[in-house]
Enzyme design. Structure first.
Site, mmCIF file in Angstrom:
data_model
loop_
_atom_site.group_PDB
_atom_site.id
_atom_site.type_symbol
_atom_site.label_atom_id
_atom_site.label_comp_id
_atom_site.label_asym_id
_atom_site.label_seq_id
_atom_site.Cartn_x
_atom_site.Cartn_y
_atom_site.Cartn_z
ATOM 1 N N HIS A 142 -40.110 -10.875 -18.294
ATOM 2 C CA HIS A 142 -41.550 -10.683 -18.074
ATOM 3 C C HIS A 142 -42.235 -10.591 -19.426
ATOM 4 C CE1 HIS A 142 -40.176 -6.643 -19.022
ATOM 5 N NE2 HIS A 142 -41.402 -6.460 -19.501
ATOM 6 N N HIS A 201 -44.822 -11.180 -25.772
ATOM 7 C CA HIS A 201 -43.421 -11.482 -26.058
ATOM 8 C C HIS A 201 -42.569 -11.225 -24.831
ATOM 9 C CE1 HIS A 201 -43.698 -7.135 -26.682
ATOM 10 N NE2 HIS A 201 -42.395 -7.092 -26.428
HETATM 11 P P1 2AM Z 1 -40.246 -4.635 -24.828
HETATM 12 O O1 2AM Z 1 -39.907 -5.789 -23.931
HETATM 13 O O2 2AM Z 1 -40.719 -5.061 -26.166
HETATM 14 O O3 2AM Z 1 -39.157 -3.612 -24.888
HETATM 15 C C1 2AM Z 1 -41.167 -2.181 -19.739
HETATM 16 O O4 2AM Z 1 -40.479 -1.215 -20.411
HETATM 17 C C2 2AM Z 1 -41.938 -3.054 -20.681
HETATM 18 O O5 2AM Z 1 -42.907 -2.289 -21.384
HETATM 19 C C3 2AM Z 1 -41.114 -3.771 -21.716
HETATM 20 O O6 2AM Z 1 -41.558 -5.103 -21.783
HETATM 21 C C4 2AM Z 1 -41.372 -3.060 -23.020
HETATM 22 O O7 2AM Z 1 -41.494 -3.906 -24.119
HETATM 23 C C5 2AM Z 1 -42.702 -2.421 -22.777
HETATM 24 N N1 2AM Z 1 -42.743 -1.077 -23.329
HETATM 25 C C6 2AM Z 1 -41.872 -0.091 -23.141
HETATM 26 N N2 2AM Z 1 -42.256 1.030 -23.773
HETATM 27 C C7 2AM Z 1 -43.411 0.741 -24.397
HETATM 28 C C8 2AM Z 1 -44.316 1.467 -25.216
HETATM 29 N N3 2AM Z 1 -44.124 2.750 -25.515
HETATM 30 N N4 2AM Z 1 -45.405 0.813 -25.674
HETATM 31 C C9 2AM Z 1 -45.621 -0.475 -25.381
HETATM 32 N N5 2AM Z 1 -44.806 -1.217 -24.619
HETATM 33 C C10 2AM Z 1 -43.710 -0.613 -24.128
#
Ligand code: 2AM
Length: 184
Positions: free
Chosen positions: A49, A131
């Site tokens: 996603h 991303h």
């Molecule tokens: P990532 O793919 O770069 O790890 C569910 O956890 C989604 O939310 C993931 O896509 C993750 O990004 C993102 N995510 C998790 N924790 C986050 C945070 N504290 N701030 C922003 N994005 C976050």
């Protein structure tokens, strides 16, 4: 403890969620030849996603407010071309992204951000960089720089719940909205 404190919260985020055929196309790319030399833990294709806005663990009221914001959003469909590979050394993730972020996607994220402010959510400080994380605990060595582009026709966005299971993380789409305001 007040009832608000004891209430179970759901960890939620808004995301672009690929349709099945696109998910398979992404899987073929990300597990194919150009990535054979890459080191890290592969994200399972069911979890692919692109996060639009991470919300965190929300109370029922906060979730309702976030959904009301999504209900009022309008926008245009757009195409997101996934054509570049990136690596972030801090969280040690490798991701698939876009050399060019469509203006309609930026507007969508800005509108979400603005709406969420009215719910009392703390502002997102990090600049938006779309991303799709495909490797965790990754190393940069062996990653291709670019890939043959995959075009994602985006006509909706989703509210997704994240759950940590003993051995994995699971994401479930709770609701999705198209850009003309209809709920899918
Ligand atoms: P990532 O793919 O770069 O790890 C569910 O956890 C989604 O939310 C993931 O896509 C993750 O990004 C993102 N995510 C998790 N924790 C986050 C945070 N504290 N701030 C922003 N994005 C976050």
């Amino acid at each position: 403890m007040s009832s608000a404190e004891s209430e179970p919260r759901q960890r939620l985020f808004f995301a672009l969620w690929p349709e099945e055929s696109l998910r398979r196309e992404l899987q073929r790319l990300l597990t194919g030849e150009p990535f054979k030399g890459a080191a890290g833990r592969q994200v399972v294709p069911e979890n692919y996603h692109i996060t639009l806005r991470y919300l965190g663990p929300l109370t029922r009221e906060q979730r309702a407010c976030a959904e009301r914001v999504a209900d009022t959003l309008r926008g245009e469909d757009f195409q997101l071309t996934l054509d570049r590979v990136g690596y972030w050394p801090g969280p040690r993730v490798a991701w698939l992204g876009s050399a060019q972020v469509p203006a309609a996607l930026r507007r969508l994220v800005e509108a979400l951000e603005k709406g969420l402010e009215s719910c009392g959510f703390e502002a997102e400080r990090r600049p938006f960089q779309p991303h799709l994380t495909f490797l965790r605990k990754a190393r940069p060595k062996g990653l291709p720089v670019s890939v043959s582009p995959i075009v994602w026709p985006v006509d909706r966005f989703a509210l997704v719940r994240s759950r940590t299971l003993p051995e994995s993380v699971r994401y479930d789409v709770i609701r999705s909205w198209s850009f003309d305001g209809t709920v899918k």
